[in-house]
Each structure stands twice: as structure tokens, then as C-alpha cells.
Design a protein around this motif. Structure first.
Motif: not given
Length: 168
Positions: A49-51, A81-87, A144-150
Motif C-alpha cells: 500500500a502507498l504510505s 508499485h503501490r496500491a491506494l487504500p480504500f477510498l 492514511y497520511a498519519a501512518c508510518e508505513n504500508s
């Protein structure tokens, strides 16, 4: 952060968000994989996941193609390659549908998660429904923006997926 789009050209040009971004000089379109610069590639088939851990990149890359042709083989672009999380989509075609984002929604989500919310607002401002995308997704994007990693992003996403499943 520079925005790049691998452009397939198989959607209605009048509804194409990538073409509109190019018209306003907000993203660069590329007609081949080789012409598309290396960067973080937004890929719904990615394992990671993108992070915010990906924030040190200078290029954010999206693939603009019809959802019908957006199979895994289409994502042969060079990059991380990174997946966007649920939106949830706010565009008129897929309003309210999870994971059915337009190119501009995907790029804006990526920008927000990577710590560039003003840049996300700037590209979405060209669309009448752009602000709605940020309103609909304000809480998850901020989380999501407050997370540190995938791994943390996936854990946050799981909260929304459970809510989505119980709503059905």
C-alpha cells in the motif's frame, strides 16, 4: 512532486481527467511505458500500500485507461508499485463506489497520503466534483497520511473495509 500519467487513450476524451490535467499543465502524459519516468506507480494490483514511507519520491505515476482494460498486465511501468487504500469515488460516473477512482482522484489521494494535501487540492480544483472527493474521503486520507508505513495503512484500511462489509 511531479505528476506523470501513462496514457492509453481508450476512454472518452471529454471525460478524461488526465487530459484535463495536461491541458492545465498539472501533469505530463506519456504514450509509452518507456517514455514514462521512474517513480511511485499507483497500481491497484500492487502488494504494498502507498504510505508516507514512499514520500521521498519525486514522480508520482498513474495509468489512465478504461476500467475494462485495467488488468494487471497493463501495469508494466518501471517504478515502485503501490496500491491506494480504500477510498470512495466522487466523480459523476462512479460516485460512491469504493476503489473506482478517476486518474485525478488517484493522483490527489496519492499526493495527500504522501504529505502534499495542497497539491491535491490544486489538481482537484479543476473539477466541479473535486472538493467532494476530499470531503468524502477526509477522514481516511488524514488517517492514511498519519501512518508510518504500508502495514499501518493496511490496518487503517481494514477499519473501513469492515464498515463497508457491514453496510452491505
Amino acid at each position: 512532486m511531479d505528476l506523470h500519467v501513462r496514457y492509453e487513450g481508450d476512454d472518452d476524451p471529454k471525460k478524461c481527467t488526465a487530459r484535463k490535467l495536461e491541458r492545465f499543465d498539472l501533469a505530463e502524459l506519456h504514450r509509452s511505458d518507456r517514455a514514462t519516468p521512474y517513480g511511485v506507480v499507483l497500481n491497484p494490483h500492487a502488494d504494498t500500500a502507498l504510505s508516507p514511507a514512499d514520500a521521498d519520491v519525486s514522480n508520482l505515476v498513474a495509468l489512465d485507461c478504461s476500467w475494462e482494460s485495467a488488468g494487471e498486465a497493463m501495469f508494466s511501468l518501471p517504478g515502485e508499485h503501490r496500491a491506494l487504500p480504500f477510498l470512495v469515488a466522487a466523480n459523476p460516473v462512479n460516485y460512491g463506489n469504493a476503489f473506482q477512482l478517476t486518474t485525478v482522484e488517484a493522483l490527489a489521494a496519492g499526493l495527500h497520503i504522501l504529505g502534499h494535501p495542497e497539491h491535491a487540492e490544486r489538481i482537484l480544483a479543476k473539477f466541479t466534483w473535486g472538493e467532494t472527493f476530499l470531503e468524502l474521503n477526509a477522514e481516511p486520507l488524514d488517517r492514511y497520511a498519519a501512518c508510518e508505513n504500508s502495514t499501518e495503512v493496511v490496518a487503517v484500511q481494514d477499519d473501513y473495509l469492515v464498515d463497508e462489509e457491514t453496510a452491505e
